[in-house]
Design a protein around this motif. Structure first.
Motif, PDB file in Angstrom:
ATOM      1  N   ALA A 155      11.095  56.973  93.790  1.00 18.63           N
ATOM      2  CA  ALA A 155      11.466  55.860  94.666  1.00 18.63           C
ATOM      3  C   ALA A 155      12.939  55.943  95.045  1.00 18.63           C
ATOM      4  O   ALA A 155      13.309  55.700  96.193  1.00 18.63           O
ATOM      5  N   ALA A 156      13.787  56.292  94.069  1.00 19.80           N
ATOM      6  CA  ALA A 156      15.221  56.383  94.338  1.00 19.80           C
ATOM      7  C   ALA A 156      15.513  57.454  95.382  1.00 19.80           C
ATOM      8  O   ALA A 156      16.419  57.302  96.210  1.00 19.80           O
ATOM      9  N   ALA A 157      14.735  58.537  95.359  1.00 25.28           N
ATOM     10  CA  ALA A 157      14.927  59.606  96.337  1.00 25.28           C
ATOM     11  C   ALA A 157      14.617  59.127  97.748  1.00 25.28           C
ATOM     12  O   ALA A 157      15.081  59.732  98.724  1.00 25.28           O
ATOM     13  N   GLN A 158      13.851  58.043  97.860  1.00 23.90           N
ATOM     14  CA  GLN A 158      13.539  57.471  99.170  1.00 23.90           C
ATOM     15  C   GLN A 158      14.383  56.240  99.455  1.00 23.90           C
ATOM     16  O   GLN A 158      14.073  55.447 100.347  1.00 23.90           O
ATOM     17  N   GLY A 159      15.448  56.082  98.675  1.00 24.00           N
ATOM     18  CA  GLY A 159      16.391  55.007  98.930  1.00 24.00           C
ATOM     19  C   GLY A 159      15.940  53.649  98.428  1.00 24.00           C
ATOM     20  O   GLY A 159      16.462  52.626  98.885  1.00 24.00           O
ATOM     21  N   LYS A 160      15.007  53.632  97.484  1.00 20.48           N
ATOM     22  CA  LYS A 160      14.490  52.368  96.970  1.00 20.48           C
ATOM     23  C   LYS A 160      14.729  52.259  95.466  1.00 20.48           C
ATOM     24  O   LYS A 160      14.689  53.251  94.740  1.00 20.48           O
ATOM     25  N   LYS A 161      14.950  51.039  95.017  1.00 13.50           N
ATOM     26  CA  LYS A 161      15.103  50.759  93.600  1.00 13.50           C
ATOM     27  C   LYS A 161      13.784  50.205  93.069  1.00 13.50           C
ATOM     28  O   LYS A 161      13.227  49.262  93.625  1.00 13.50           O
ATOM     29  N   MET A 162      13.292  50.805  91.999  1.00 13.95           N
ATOM     30  CA  MET A 162      12.010  50.400  91.424  1.00 13.95           C
ATOM     31  C   MET A 162      12.169  50.279  89.917  1.00 13.95           C
ATOM     32  O   MET A 162      12.575  51.234  89.245  1.00 13.95           O
ATOM     33  N   GLY A 163      11.875  49.112  89.372  1.00 16.00           N
ATOM     34  CA  GLY A 163      11.972  48.903  87.948  1.00 16.00           C
ATOM     35  C   GLY A 163      10.799  49.514  87.212  1.00 16.00           C
ATOM     36  O   GLY A 163       9.749  49.818  87.795  1.00 16.00           O
ATOM     37  N   LEU A 164      10.960  49.655  85.900  1.00 17.28           N
ATOM     38  CA  LEU A 164       9.888  50.242  85.094  1.00 17.28           C
ATOM     39  C   LEU A 164       8.603  49.412  85.107  1.00 17.28           C
ATOM     40  O   LEU A 164       7.504  49.984  85.110  1.00 17.28           O
ATOM     41  N   LEU A 188       4.771  52.614  99.613  1.00 17.86           N
ATOM     42  CA  LEU A 188       5.542  51.448  99.185  1.00 17.86           C
ATOM     43  C   LEU A 188       6.884  51.382  99.921  1.00 17.86           C
ATOM     44  O   LEU A 188       7.327  50.303 100.323  1.00 17.86           O
ATOM     45  N   ALA A 189       7.520  52.552 100.084  1.00 18.64           N
ATOM     46  CA  ALA A 189       8.811  52.570 100.776  1.00 18.64           C
ATOM     47  C   ALA A 189       8.662  52.092 102.217  1.00 18.64           C
ATOM     48  O   ALA A 189       9.514  51.355 102.727  1.00 18.64           O
ATOM     49  N   LEU A 190       7.591  52.493 102.875  1.00 16.48           N
ATOM     50  CA  LEU A 190       7.349  52.036 104.244  1.00 16.48           C
ATOM     51  C   LEU A 190       7.013  50.551 104.274  1.00 16.48           C
ATOM     52  O   LEU A 190       7.433  49.823 105.172  1.00 16.48           O
ATOM     53  N   PHE A 191       6.252  50.109 103.276  1.00 13.16           N
ATOM     54  CA  PHE A 191       5.841  48.706 103.207  1.00 13.16           C
ATOM     55  C   PHE A 191       7.049  47.793 103.034  1.00 13.16           C
ATOM     56  O   PHE A 191       7.139  46.723 103.642  1.00 13.16           O
ATOM     57  N   ALA A 192       7.993  48.226 102.186  1.00 15.85           N
ATOM     58  CA  ALA A 192       9.160  47.392 101.892  1.00 15.85           C
ATOM     59  C   ALA A 192      10.152  47.352 103.047  1.00 15.85           C
ATOM     60  O   ALA A 192      11.001  46.454 103.099  1.00 15.85           O
ATOM     61  N   LYS A 193      10.074  48.323 103.961  1.00 17.18           N
ATOM     62  CA  LYS A 193      10.958  48.392 105.126  1.00 17.18           C
ATOM     63  C   LYS A 193      12.421  48.320 104.708  1.00 17.18           C
ATOM     64  O   LYS A 193      12.923  49.217 104.053  1.00 17.18           O
ATOM     65  N   ALA A 196      15.513  46.681  99.522  1.00  9.26           N
ATOM     66  CA  ALA A 196      15.965  47.751  98.633  1.00  9.26           C
ATOM     67  C   ALA A 196      15.057  47.919  97.419  1.00  9.26           C
ATOM     68  O   ALA A 196      14.932  49.017  96.884  1.00  9.26           O
ATOM     69  N   ASP A 197      14.420  46.825  96.978  1.00  9.41           N
ATOM     70  CA  ASP A 197      13.648  46.844  95.740  1.00  9.41           C
ATOM     71  C   ASP A 197      12.154  46.966  96.006  1.00  9.41           C
ATOM     72  O   ASP A 197      11.618  46.379  96.951  1.00  9.41           O
TER      73      ASP A 197
END
Length: 289
Positions: A155-164, A188-193, A196-197
Protein backbone atom coordinates in the motif's frame (compact mmCIF):
# COMPACT_ATOMS: atom_id res chain seq x y z
CA UNK A 1 26.15 -8.88 4.21
CA UNK A 2 23.33 -9.53 1.73
CA UNK A 3 21.76 -12.96 1.70
CA UNK A 4 22.88 -15.39 -0.99
CA UNK A 5 21.08 -14.77 -4.29
CA UNK A 6 19.45 -11.65 -2.81
CA UNK A 7 17.86 -9.66 -5.66
CA UNK A 8 18.08 -6.30 -3.88
CA UNK A 9 21.74 -5.51 -4.72
CA UNK A 10 21.02 -6.33 -8.37
CA UNK A 11 17.99 -4.02 -8.45
CA UNK A 12 20.02 -1.25 -6.83
CA UNK A 13 22.70 -1.70 -9.47
CA UNK A 14 20.23 -1.31 -12.33
CA UNK A 15 19.38 2.19 -11.15
CA UNK A 16 23.09 3.02 -11.48
CA UNK A 17 23.38 1.47 -14.95
CA UNK A 18 25.12 -1.71 -13.75
CA UNK A 19 23.96 -4.79 -15.66
CA UNK A 20 25.09 -8.37 -16.21
CA UNK A 21 24.90 -10.12 -19.57
CA UNK A 22 22.79 -12.97 -18.13
CA UNK A 23 20.43 -13.34 -15.18
CA UNK A 24 18.59 -16.30 -13.75
CA UNK A 25 15.53 -15.21 -11.75
CA UNK A 26 14.16 -18.10 -9.74
CA UNK A 27 11.96 -18.88 -6.75
CA UNK A 28 8.32 -19.54 -5.86
CA UNK A 29 7.34 -15.85 -5.51
CA UNK A 30 6.12 -15.50 -9.10
CA UNK A 31 4.67 -12.03 -8.55
CA UNK A 32 7.84 -10.31 -7.31
CA UNK A 33 9.94 -12.26 -9.81
CA UNK A 34 7.83 -11.03 -12.74
CA UNK A 35 7.74 -7.47 -11.44
CA UNK A 36 11.53 -7.53 -11.03
CA UNK A 37 11.95 -8.79 -14.58
CA UNK A 38 9.73 -5.99 -15.88
CA UNK A 39 11.81 -3.50 -13.91
CA UNK A 40 15.02 -4.89 -15.42
CA UNK A 41 13.48 -4.70 -18.88
CA UNK A 42 12.47 -1.06 -18.39
CA UNK A 43 15.90 -0.11 -17.03
CA UNK A 44 17.89 -2.04 -19.63
CA UNK A 45 16.14 -1.21 -22.91
CA UNK A 46 13.73 1.55 -21.92
CA UNK A 47 10.87 2.21 -24.28
CA UNK A 48 10.66 -0.43 -27.04
CA UNK A 49 7.01 -0.34 -28.20
CA UNK A 50 7.71 -2.19 -31.46
CA UNK A 51 9.60 -4.94 -29.64
CA UNK A 52 12.49 -4.71 -32.12
CA UNK A 53 15.09 -5.20 -29.39
CA UNK A 54 13.28 -7.85 -27.35
CA UNK A 55 12.76 -11.54 -27.97
CA UNK A 56 11.07 -14.28 -25.94
CA UNK A 57 11.19 -18.08 -25.68
CA UNK A 58 9.51 -20.84 -23.68
CA UNK A 59 11.83 -23.43 -22.18
CA UNK A 60 9.32 -26.18 -22.94
CA UNK A 61 9.98 -25.97 -26.68
CA UNK A 62 12.96 -23.65 -27.13
CA UNK A 63 16.31 -24.72 -28.55
CA UNK A 64 19.61 -23.47 -27.22
CA UNK A 65 20.66 -22.60 -30.73
CA UNK A 66 17.71 -20.26 -31.27
CA UNK A 67 18.17 -18.63 -27.86
CA UNK A 68 21.91 -18.08 -28.39
CA UNK A 69 21.31 -16.75 -31.89
CA UNK A 70 18.85 -14.19 -30.56
CA UNK A 71 21.11 -13.35 -27.62
CA UNK A 72 24.05 -12.89 -29.99
CA UNK A 73 22.23 -10.61 -32.42
CA UNK A 74 23.33 -7.00 -32.09
CA UNK A 75 20.56 -4.49 -31.31
CA UNK A 76 18.84 -2.60 -34.10
CA UNK A 77 20.03 1.02 -34.39
CA UNK A 78 22.53 0.47 -31.60
CA UNK A 79 21.34 0.51 -28.00
CA UNK A 80 20.61 -2.72 -26.16
CA UNK A 81 18.79 -6.00 -26.71
CA UNK A 82 16.95 -8.18 -24.15
CA UNK A 83 16.05 -11.87 -24.52
CA UNK A 84 13.91 -13.78 -22.02
CA UNK A 85 13.41 -17.54 -21.65
CA UNK A 86 10.41 -18.37 -19.50
CA UNK A 87 10.20 -21.75 -17.75
CA UNK A 88 13.91 -22.22 -18.34
CA UNK A 89 13.89 -25.30 -16.10
CA UNK A 90 11.93 -27.11 -18.83
CA UNK A 91 14.88 -27.08 -21.25
CA UNK A 92 16.08 -30.60 -22.05
CA UNK A 93 19.45 -31.73 -20.71
CA UNK A 94 21.09 -31.44 -24.12
CA UNK A 95 19.72 -27.93 -24.72
CA UNK A 96 20.66 -26.90 -21.18
CA UNK A 97 24.25 -27.96 -21.75
CA UNK A 98 24.46 -26.15 -25.10
CA UNK A 99 23.02 -22.97 -23.62
CA UNK A 100 25.40 -23.13 -20.66
CA UNK A 101 28.38 -23.45 -23.00
CA UNK A 102 27.35 -20.34 -24.95
CA UNK A 103 26.74 -17.88 -22.13
CA UNK A 104 30.30 -16.60 -21.90
CA UNK A 105 30.22 -15.33 -25.47
CA UNK A 106 27.21 -12.99 -25.20
CA UNK A 107 27.84 -9.39 -26.31
CA UNK A 108 27.83 -6.72 -23.61
CA UNK A 109 25.05 -4.84 -25.40
CA UNK A 110 22.64 -7.74 -24.77
CA UNK A 111 20.99 -9.23 -21.70
CA UNK A 112 19.63 -12.79 -21.46
CA UNK A 113 17.10 -13.40 -18.68
CA UNK A 114 16.16 -16.95 -17.65
CA UNK A 115 12.98 -17.22 -15.58
CA UNK A 116 13.02 -20.39 -13.50
CA UNK A 117 9.92 -21.68 -11.70
CA UNK A 118 10.56 -22.50 -8.06
CA UNK A 119 14.07 -22.63 -6.57
CA UNK A 120 16.93 -23.06 -9.05
CA UNK A 121 18.74 -26.39 -8.92
CA UNK A 122 22.34 -25.54 -8.07
CA UNK A 123 23.45 -28.87 -9.53
CA UNK A 124 22.35 -27.74 -12.99
CA UNK A 125 25.20 -26.84 -15.33
CA UNK A 126 23.08 -23.94 -16.58
CA UNK A 127 22.68 -22.47 -13.10
CA UNK A 128 26.40 -22.84 -12.49
CA UNK A 129 27.18 -21.19 -15.83
CA UNK A 130 24.90 -18.24 -15.02
CA UNK A 131 26.68 -17.77 -11.69
CA UNK A 132 29.99 -17.58 -13.58
CA UNK A 133 28.83 -15.30 -16.40
CA UNK A 134 26.16 -13.23 -14.64
CA UNK A 135 23.93 -13.36 -11.58
CA UNK A 136 21.27 -15.52 -9.92
CA UNK A 137 18.43 -14.10 -7.82
CA UNK A 138 15.92 -16.16 -5.85
CA UNK A 139 12.52 -14.80 -4.85
CA UNK A 140 10.82 -16.22 -1.76
CA UNK A 141 7.27 -15.36 -0.68
CA UNK A 142 6.86 -13.90 2.81
CA UNK A 143 6.08 -16.18 5.73
CA UNK A 144 2.53 -16.23 7.09
CA UNK A 145 3.31 -13.82 9.91
CA UNK A 146 4.97 -11.43 7.44
CA UNK A 147 1.98 -11.12 5.08
CA UNK A 148 0.25 -8.22 6.91
CA UNK A 149 3.51 -6.26 6.78
CA UNK A 150 3.87 -7.12 3.08
CA UNK A 151 0.39 -5.71 2.45
CA UNK A 152 1.25 -2.52 4.36
CA UNK A 153 4.41 -2.07 2.27
CA UNK A 154 2.47 -2.73 -0.92
CA UNK A 155 0.00 0.00 0.00
CA UNK A 156 2.83 2.39 0.87
CA UNK A 157 4.34 1.82 -2.58
CA UNK A 158 1.07 3.17 -4.00
CA UNK A 159 1.17 6.22 -1.77
CA UNK A 160 -1.31 4.93 0.80
CA UNK A 161 -1.05 4.34 4.53
CA UNK A 162 -2.57 1.08 5.73
CA UNK A 163 -2.60 -0.10 9.33
CA UNK A 164 -2.08 -3.69 10.38
CA UNK A 165 -5.76 -4.23 11.33
CA UNK A 166 -6.84 -3.31 7.78
CA UNK A 167 -4.06 -5.47 6.33
CA UNK A 168 -5.17 -8.44 8.42
CA UNK A 169 -8.76 -7.87 7.33
CA UNK A 170 -7.67 -7.96 3.69
CA UNK A 171 -5.65 -11.13 4.28
CA UNK A 172 -8.62 -12.81 5.94
CA UNK A 173 -10.87 -11.86 3.05
CA UNK A 174 -8.59 -12.64 0.13
CA UNK A 175 -6.28 -15.37 1.41
CA UNK A 176 -2.49 -15.67 1.04
CA UNK A 177 -2.15 -15.42 -2.75
CA UNK A 178 0.29 -12.58 -3.45
CA UNK A 179 -1.13 -11.75 -6.91
CA UNK A 180 -4.65 -11.59 -5.45
CA UNK A 181 -3.50 -9.43 -2.54
CA UNK A 182 -1.60 -7.10 -4.88
CA UNK A 183 -4.68 -6.74 -7.07
CA UNK A 184 -6.89 -5.94 -4.09
CA UNK A 185 -4.43 -3.35 -2.75
CA UNK A 186 -4.52 -1.69 -6.16
CA UNK A 187 -8.30 -1.65 -6.10
CA UNK A 188 -8.26 -0.17 -2.59
CA UNK A 189 -5.89 2.59 -3.71
CA UNK A 190 -8.26 3.52 -6.54
CA UNK A 191 -11.27 3.30 -4.23
CA UNK A 192 -9.73 5.65 -1.67
CA UNK A 193 -8.87 8.22 -4.38
CA UNK A 194 -7.41 11.26 -2.62
CA UNK A 195 -7.57 9.79 0.89
CA UNK A 196 -4.20 8.86 2.36
CA UNK A 197 -5.42 6.04 4.62
CA UNK A 198 -6.83 2.63 3.72
CA UNK A 199 -9.10 1.24 6.43
CA UNK A 200 -10.79 -2.02 7.31
CA UNK A 201 -14.05 -0.41 6.18
CA UNK A 202 -12.50 0.16 2.76
CA UNK A 203 -11.49 -3.51 2.66
CA UNK A 204 -15.04 -4.58 3.40
CA UNK A 205 -16.45 -2.25 0.75
CA UNK A 206 -14.00 -3.13 -2.02
CA UNK A 207 -13.42 -6.83 -1.45
CA UNK A 208 -17.09 -7.68 -1.14
CA UNK A 209 -18.67 -4.80 -3.03
CA UNK A 210 -20.18 -3.53 0.21
CA UNK A 211 -22.01 -6.83 0.72
CA UNK A 212 -21.24 -10.04 2.54
CA UNK A 213 -19.18 -11.99 0.03
CA UNK A 214 -17.57 -15.41 0.33
CA UNK A 215 -15.73 -15.84 3.57
CA UNK A 216 -12.26 -17.26 3.10
CA UNK A 217 -12.63 -20.98 2.17
CA UNK A 218 -16.42 -20.99 2.60
CA UNK A 219 -16.98 -22.14 -0.96
CA UNK A 220 -14.20 -24.74 -0.80
CA UNK A 221 -15.77 -26.36 2.24
CA UNK A 222 -19.12 -26.53 0.52
CA UNK A 223 -17.53 -28.31 -2.44
CA UNK A 224 -15.58 -30.71 -0.22
CA UNK A 225 -18.81 -31.83 1.43
CA UNK A 226 -20.33 -32.65 -2.01
CA UNK A 227 -23.54 -31.10 -0.75
CA UNK A 228 -25.19 -29.96 -3.98
CA UNK A 229 -28.15 -28.40 -2.21
CA UNK A 230 -25.90 -26.35 0.08
CA UNK A 231 -23.67 -25.33 -2.84
CA UNK A 232 -26.65 -24.07 -4.81
CA UNK A 233 -27.94 -22.38 -1.68
CA UNK A 234 -24.67 -20.46 -1.25
CA UNK A 235 -24.79 -19.31 -4.87
CA UNK A 236 -28.42 -18.28 -4.55
CA UNK A 237 -27.61 -16.39 -1.37
CA UNK A 238 -24.88 -14.41 -3.12
CA UNK A 239 -27.07 -13.79 -6.15
CA UNK A 240 -29.78 -12.49 -3.86
CA UNK A 241 -27.28 -10.06 -2.37
CA UNK A 242 -26.71 -8.66 -5.83
CA UNK A 243 -23.54 -10.51 -6.81
CA UNK A 244 -23.21 -10.81 -10.59
CA UNK A 245 -22.64 -14.31 -11.94
CA UNK A 246 -19.32 -13.32 -13.49
CA UNK A 247 -18.11 -12.11 -10.09
CA UNK A 248 -18.77 -15.55 -8.59
CA UNK A 249 -16.88 -17.48 -11.28
CA UNK A 250 -13.35 -16.65 -10.02
CA UNK A 251 -14.33 -17.94 -6.57
CA UNK A 252 -15.49 -21.19 -8.11
CA UNK A 253 -12.31 -21.54 -10.18
CA UNK A 254 -10.10 -20.99 -7.12
CA UNK A 255 -12.04 -23.59 -5.14
CA UNK A 256 -11.71 -26.20 -7.88
CA UNK A 257 -8.00 -25.45 -8.30
CA UNK A 258 -7.44 -25.87 -4.57
CA UNK A 259 -9.37 -29.14 -4.59
CA UNK A 260 -7.37 -30.47 -7.55
CA UNK A 261 -4.10 -29.57 -5.82
CA UNK A 262 -5.23 -31.27 -2.62
CA UNK A 263 -6.11 -34.47 -4.48
CA UNK A 264 -2.74 -34.48 -6.23
CA UNK A 265 -0.83 -33.99 -2.97
CA UNK A 266 -2.77 -36.74 -1.21
CA UNK A 267 -2.14 -39.03 -4.18
CA UNK A 268 1.60 -38.40 -3.75
CA UNK A 269 1.20 -39.48 -0.11
CA UNK A 270 2.64 -36.23 1.19
CA UNK A 271 2.53 -35.69 4.98
CA UNK A 272 -0.81 -34.25 5.98
CA UNK A 273 0.65 -31.19 7.69
CA UNK A 274 2.74 -30.42 4.60
CA UNK A 275 -0.44 -30.56 2.52
CA UNK A 276 -2.25 -28.25 4.92
CA UNK A 277 0.65 -25.79 4.76
CA UNK A 278 0.61 -25.76 0.95
CA UNK A 279 -3.16 -25.21 0.94
CA UNK A 280 -2.95 -22.55 3.68
CA UNK A 281 -5.30 -24.51 5.94
CA UNK A 282 -4.58 -23.63 9.57
CA UNK A 283 -7.87 -24.23 11.38
CA UNK A 284 -8.41 -27.72 12.79
CA UNK A 285 -12.09 -27.89 11.78
CA UNK A 286 -11.18 -27.00 8.19
CA UNK A 287 -8.42 -29.63 8.23
CA UNK A 288 -11.00 -32.15 9.35
CA UNK A 289 -13.21 -31.26 6.39
Amino acid sequence: MPAADDPQPLVAGWSKGTFHRVYLLAGPDALTKEETFQRLKAKFIGDDPAGMNTDGFDGADASAGAVLAAAGTLPFFGGRRLIVVRRAQELSTAETNRLADGLAGLPESNCLVLLWDDKADNRSVLVQAVRSAGAVAVFWPPFENQLPGWIVERAAAQGKKMGLPAARALLETVGPSLPDLAQEVGKLALFAKDRADLTAEDVAAVSTGGRAGFHFMEWERVLWSRDRARALGVLEEKRGQGEAAEALLPQYIKAVQRLALAKALFAEKRPRMEIFEKLWIRLRDVQAD
